[in-house]
Design a protein around this motif. Structure first.
Motif, short mmCIF file in Angstrom:
data_model
loop_
_atom_site.label_atom_id
_atom_site.label_comp_id
_atom_site.label_asym_id
_atom_site.label_seq_id
_atom_site.Cartn_x
_atom_site.Cartn_y
_atom_site.Cartn_z
N CYS A 29 63.97 50.93 -22.22
CA CYS A 29 62.64 51.04 -22.63
C CYS A 29 61.91 49.95 -22.23
O CYS A 29 60.50 49.67 -22.60
N ARG A 30 62.56 48.98 -21.44
CA ARG A 30 61.40 47.80 -21.06
C ARG A 30 60.39 48.30 -20.36
O ARG A 30 60.50 49.18 -19.59
N GLN A 31 59.13 47.58 -20.43
CA GLN A 31 58.14 47.91 -19.43
C GLN A 31 58.27 47.03 -18.26
O GLN A 31 58.28 45.74 -18.58
N TYR A 32 58.05 47.52 -17.01
CA TYR A 32 57.99 46.85 -15.95
C TYR A 32 56.74 46.38 -15.72
O TYR A 32 55.74 46.83 -15.74
N ALA A 33 56.72 45.49 -14.54
CA ALA A 33 55.41 44.75 -14.09
C ALA A 33 54.49 46.04 -13.37
O ALA A 33 53.22 45.83 -13.46
N THR A 34 55.11 46.71 -12.72
CA THR A 34 54.37 47.67 -12.06
C THR A 34 53.81 48.99 -12.77
O THR A 34 53.23 49.89 -12.14
N ALA A 35 54.18 48.89 -13.87
CA ALA A 35 53.68 50.16 -14.80
C ALA A 35 52.33 50.24 -15.09
O ALA A 35 52.00 49.99 -16.16
N GLY A 36 51.48 50.24 -14.10
CA GLY A 36 49.84 50.41 -14.31
C GLY A 36 49.53 51.40 -14.94
O GLY A 36 48.82 51.06 -16.11
N ASP A 37 49.62 52.58 -14.47
CA ASP A 37 49.10 53.76 -15.05
C ASP A 37 49.67 53.99 -16.35
O ASP A 37 50.91 53.62 -16.82
N GLY A 38 49.31 55.45 -16.87
CA GLY A 38 50.10 55.69 -18.14
C GLY A 38 51.25 56.44 -18.03
O GLY A 38 51.94 57.00 -19.03
N GLN A 39 51.77 56.43 -16.84
CA GLN A 39 53.03 57.49 -16.61
C GLN A 39 54.41 56.75 -17.34
O GLN A 39 54.95 57.84 -17.81
N GLU A 40 54.62 55.66 -17.13
CA GLU A 40 55.68 55.18 -17.80
C GLU A 40 55.51 55.14 -19.35
O GLU A 40 56.37 55.56 -20.01
N THR A 41 54.32 54.98 -19.81
CA THR A 41 54.16 55.05 -21.28
C THR A 41 54.40 56.34 -21.80
O THR A 41 54.91 56.48 -22.74
N ASN A 42 53.84 57.33 -21.02
CA ASN A 42 54.24 58.88 -21.47
C ASN A 42 55.60 59.08 -21.27
O ASN A 42 56.16 59.75 -22.31
N LEU B 91 60.07 54.98 -4.89
CA LEU B 91 60.97 54.14 -5.81
C LEU B 91 60.34 54.42 -7.38
O LEU B 91 59.35 54.29 -7.55
N THR B 92 61.28 53.95 -8.12
CA THR B 92 60.86 53.73 -9.53
C THR B 92 60.32 52.74 -9.77
O THR B 92 60.27 51.70 -8.99
N SER B 93 59.41 52.62 -10.92
CA SER B 93 58.70 51.41 -11.30
C SER B 93 59.93 50.15 -11.40
O SER B 93 59.52 49.07 -11.07
N PHE B 94 60.82 50.51 -11.74
CA PHE B 94 62.09 49.41 -12.09
C PHE B 94 62.35 48.77 -10.69
O PHE B 94 62.31 47.54 -10.30
N GLU B 95 62.51 49.79 -9.56
CA GLU B 95 62.81 49.38 -8.21
C GLU B 95 61.94 48.52 -7.63
O GLU B 95 62.17 47.47 -7.08
N LYS B 96 60.87 49.00 -7.68
CA LYS B 96 59.51 48.35 -7.24
C LYS B 96 59.37 46.82 -7.66
O LYS B 96 59.49 45.81 -7.02
#
Lengths: 361, 389
Positions: A29-42, B91-96
């Protein structure tokens, strides 16, 4: 002080961990740096509402996340460091891995090589090579389909005889003697097992080797060869000494005459795709790799002349920087996990390497 | 020994005439021939006294005159034609994030770029390199503005929401670099605030202006999304380029299936699959049947046995009564067994306008779309042979 060191190190290593579930949830469930849009949060919300997440322990990472947007916006460690007035305690923030490994019982243990603070750390991988993806998504399935041997129910594959023969005869010296070697030689060939999803042959590593004849008289040839090999492979070249003197060639023992590069993983995939997609189509009057190539245990070889090496894009862009007529040719060995040459050749054919002449297995 | 083996043994042991259209050619061939004997097994077998072969016993039985229609399953071959993925996956967000972090760590640990080897001193290339490297502070072009050797080299992790690791931005940076621009627009470099006008007096600007006059246009990579993706054109092969697409046809009953047909005469599954592709989807396809063995099967039992006549197929010379032009033999069929042959399409497109099976439509579908199109029973038979990607 020493005693204190022992206790902290000891406690660190023998402390009961927080539990695998907690760790797993943290990883997932960690949030990564590239998660800019709401996709990951969804995704996060969806998965946190799912059955699997409800079984996990309570944590601030699950549901709600705890951190507000303003806290995320404000977080900037570089700015914090710039505005900080006091010095941080050096012992905590300037960690250096011990220079020597002093055994498993020493309180000061070096970190694992995968830890960036380790002295042995090598960064990478930096990409997911196209050839690797194609292998997993296309080649492996097709190979398994092609290599399948069908035995209708009631029929079994024939049993081979023992590879090692017993000592037959009256001699008392044959008693309890280890088995005899195979006929016609003392090496056993690798045993090819039926191909299943577990043992589909794959590319394991590539060795690029060049022996530079010009280096007998002038070491500049060896340096240029090393630079060229490094340029086309992307890994550090290793120079090798000659093991014996050969008077006929004017070689003395201990001279550095050859260079190898050993490629694995990402570098290997990039190199093979470069050779197959860029270099091989540009070679003039080239018929392909000889069908008799291979050492009958799944390793195939081919050579590239100096003109072919000059076709690599890395050499082509600054061809003028290499001294004239010093770019070497090279031998390429492709190690596959296939047990015989037929399978290795099938794999390389899938990758796109052409073969010609009589195929010898 | 299970029942299947027993029955196969019985067929094999009978050594009589194996019915043609109930069993595939290669299996029939294997069963009707004695298994190979090797030196090692032959020696062992010679010691045992084999019982008298059952043929002698069977010779006394008078041959049954079969008046009733033969009872069997309908044997179908079904090519699963697929187009492999043409693009790498997203790529997934993690991979990027991981790859960007590893690239920055590499910048920290690698030897500095050896400029003297690649650019001679004072050449335009050298000047351009120095200008660009000053703006981005590092040799790598796709990791954003990051100084690995500076005081803040430790700050190698990008912040939440940073877009540096997105492939579009990395491509953009590489193209800007190839066009002779800096990878970032008017980024303040160090203390000096250099805008377009501020550096007019600089010698390097002349070079930059010359570049502007030349107008280097670097070709951008083709987009991953195609027209077919946007229109969701399921008949197009240029849709979902990073997935495997499978060819499904709508048969006479209005069900979506892989193309299928009976196996006729002496042809084997491989030949049948090739023939079915031609007869159902036309000759405008460059296809390749992968391997000689099926990758899956689907069995279905009819509610009531169907009495069907084995007609001839014009493309199979050995099919029943194809040459003589007489009526085929009758057969009572309890159900059907379809064997799926893996096939790949290299070029061309399906065309069901002239098909011989009454197919009305075709679709190229990814795995999860196949699930929606086919019946649940059929899906459970085919799901494990379709690739995830």
């Amino acid at each position: 002080m020493a005693l204190q060191e022992v206790t902290t190190a000891f406690l660190k290593r023998f402390r009961a961990c927080n539990g695998p579930l907690y760790q797993a949830s943290k990883l997932q469930c960690r949030q990564y740096a590239t998660a800019g849009d709401g996709q990951e949060t969804n995704e996060l919300q969806l998965s946190s509402s799912g059955q699997g997440m409800r079984e996990l322990e309570e944590s601030s990472f699950l549901g709600g996340d705890g951190t507000s947007d303003t806290a995320v916006q404000k977080f900037d460690p570089a700015r914090t460091a710039r505005t900080r007035n006091r010095r941080l305690p050096p012992s905590r923030y300037q960690y250096k891995s011990p220079r020597y490994y002093r055994g498993p019982l020493h309180p000061h243990q070096p970190p694992k090589p995968s830890d960036p603070s380790s002295r042995e750390f090598a960064p990478g991988p930096f990409s997911l090579p196209r050839l690797e993806q194609t292998y997993h998504d296309t080649f492996a399935h097709d190979f398994m389909t092609m290599a399948y041997t069908h035995f209708p129910p009631g029929l079994e594959p024939h049993k081979k005889g023992d590879r090692l023969r017993p000592w037959l005869g009256e001699s008392p010296y044959y008693k309890n003697r280890p088995l005899r070697g195979p006929r016609g030689g003392d090496t056993l060939k690798l045993l090819r097992k039926p191909i299943t999803f577990r043992n589909v042959p794959k590319l394991e590593r590539v060795t690029v080797h060049t022996m530079v004849k010009g280096a007998i008289d002038e070491s500049a040839y060896l340096h240029v060869a090393g630079m060229a090999m490094q340029a086309i492979t992307g890994v550090r070249a290793e120079a090798h000494k000659t093991r014996t003197s050969v008077a006929g060639f004017g070689i003395r023992e201990g001279q550095y005459l050859s260079v190898t590069c050993d490629l694995q993983g990402e570098d290997m995939y990039h190199f093979i795709s470069k050779v197959v997609d860029v270099v091989m189509p540009k070679i003039k009057d080239w018929r392909g790799v000889r069908g008799s190539s291979g050492d009958s245990s799944g390793h195939l070889h081919f050579g590239l002349t100096a003109e072919d090496v000059a076709l690599f894009p890395e050499i082509e862009v600054n061809y003028d920087m290499y001294p004239p007529r010093m770019i070497p040719g090279c031998h390429v060995t492709i190690h596959t996990s296939a047990k015989d040459d037929r399978d290795a050749r099938l794999l390389l054919t899938q990758v796109g390497v052409p073969f010609f002449g009589k195929l010898i297995n | 020994m299970n029942a299947g083996q027993k029955s196969a043994r019985r067929i094999a042991a009978s050594n009589g005439h194996l019915p043609r259209d109930t069993i595939c050619t290669s299996c029939r061939h294997r069963l009707s021939h004695q298994p190979r004997r090797h030196a090692a097994t032959a020696a062992a077998a010679a010691e045992e006294q084999l019982p008298p072969p059952p043929q002698q016993a069977m010779q006394h039985i008078p041959p049954v005159t079969a008046k009733a229609p033969a009872k069997a399953y309908r044997l179908l071959a079904s090519p699963v034609l697929s187009r492999p993925p043409l693009l790498t996956r997203e790529l997934t967000s993690f991979e990027k994030a991981y790859y960007l972090y590893q690239k920055r760590l590499n910048e920290r640990l690698a030897q500095p770029f050896s400029r003297y080897f690649y650019y001679k001193k004072g050449t335009p290339g050298d000047v351009e390199w120095k200008r660009k490297a000053k703006a981005r502070q590092t040799a790598a072009r796709d990791i954003g503005v990051y100084n690995a050797y500076g005081r803040e080299g430790w700050n190698d992790e990008v912040l939440y929401g940073d877009q540096t690791a997105e492939p579009e931005n990395q491509v953009d940076a590489l193209i800007r670099d190839a066009e002779g621009k800096n990878i970032v627009d008017d980024q303040p470099v160090g203390d000096a605030d250099k805008d377009g006008e501020a550096v007019t007096g600089d010698a390097t600007v002349g070079e930059g202006q010359r570049r502007e006059l030349q107008k280097i246009e670097v070709e951008r990579p083709m987009p991953r999304m195609t027209e077919a993706d946007r229109a969701n054109d399921v008949r197009s092969l240029s849709r979902k380029l990073d997935r495997s697409l499978y060819l499904l046809v709508k048969n006479k009953e209005g069900r979506w299936r892989f193309p299928e047909d009976r196996v006729y005469g002496r042809e084997n599954l491989h030949q049948a699959a090739e023939r079915i592709l031609i007869q159902s989807c036309g000759i405008n396809m460059n296809t390749w049947i992968v391997g000689n063995h099926p990758v899956g099967h689907h069995a279905y039992t009819y509610a009531l046995p169907i009495l069907s006549k084995l007609a001839a197929n014009k493309l199979v010379p050995t099919s029943a009564a194809a040459r003589r032009g007489e009526e085929g033999e009758e057969r009572e069929e309890f159900g059907e067994k379809a064997f799926f042959m893996k096939a790949r399409i290299m070029a061309g497109q399906a065309d069901v306008s002239k098909n011989e099976y009454g197919h009305s439509e075709f679709q190229w579908l990814a795995k999860e779309e196949v699930k929606k199109a086919v019946t649940p029973g059929y899906w459970s038979s085919v799901r494990n042979m379709l690739a995830e990607r």
